[in-house]
Design a protein around this motif. Structure first.
Motif, PDB file in Angstrom:
ATOM      1  N   GLU A   1      45.078  34.245  14.809  1.00 27.89           N
ATOM      2  CA  GLU A   1      45.516  34.738  13.490  1.00 27.89           C
ATOM      3  C   GLU A   1      45.707  33.525  12.624  1.00 27.89           C
ATOM      4  O   GLU A   1      45.423  33.688  11.553  1.00 27.89           O
ATOM      5  CB  GLU A   1      46.999  35.455  13.750  1.00 27.89           C
ATOM      6  CG  GLU A   1      47.486  36.122  12.423  1.00 27.89           C
ATOM      7  CD  GLU A   1      48.700  36.702  12.694  1.00 27.89           C
ATOM      8  OE1 GLU A   1      49.007  37.529  11.566  1.00 27.89           O
ATOM      9  OE2 GLU A   1      49.107  37.081  13.780  1.00 27.89           O
ATOM     10  N   THR A   2      46.143  32.506  13.056  1.00 29.63           N
ATOM     11  CA  THR A   2      46.404  31.362  12.161  1.00 29.63           C
ATOM     12  C   THR A   2      45.091  30.796  11.798  1.00 29.63           C
ATOM     13  O   THR A   2      44.953  30.450  10.842  1.00 29.63           O
ATOM     14  CB  THR A   2      47.221  30.205  12.987  1.00 29.63           C
ATOM     15  OG1 THR A   2      48.477  30.655  13.579  1.00 29.63           O
ATOM     16  CG2 THR A   2      47.375  29.012  12.335  1.00 29.63           C
TER      17      THR A   2
ATOM     18  N   ALA B   1      43.834  32.874   8.979  1.00 28.88           N
ATOM     19  CA  ALA B   1      44.748  33.121   7.670  1.00 28.88           C
ATOM     20  C   ALA B   1      43.880  32.575   6.475  1.00 28.88           C
ATOM     21  O   ALA B   1      44.037  33.290   5.452  1.00 28.88           O
ATOM     22  CB  ALA B   1      46.049  32.395   7.730  1.00 28.88           C
TER      23      ALA B   1
END
Length: 77
Positions: free
Chosen positions: A19-20, A23
């Motif tokens: 997810e990071t 982003a």
């Protein structure tokens, strides 16, 4: 991929640790949605339907912009 297929609506599925990394791609519009794994078939369908709607909306807006640009301005001399 977006350079070659600019109309493509990208949905990515992965683990929370990805997810990071995604982003920035999500916030700049390269990736439309990120789905956390594991996911239910119903959730996958919901995201797929949303992506199709997004694609159709993009195509409609592009068509409207093209039509508006093709109209004569009405300022004939």
């Amino acid at each position: 991929m977006k350079q070659q297929f600019p109309d493509l609506v990208i949905v990515v599925a992965g683990a929370r640790d990805a997810e990071t990394e995604l982003a920035r791609l999500i916030s700049d519009g390269t990736v439309y949605r990120f789905i956390h794994k594991p996911m239910s078939p119903a959730r996958a369908r919901l995201f797929a339907d949303a992506a199709v709607k997004r694609y159709e909306d993009q195509r409609r807006r592009l068509g409207e912009q093209t039509a508006a640009a093709a109209k004569p301005s009405g300022n004939a001399a």
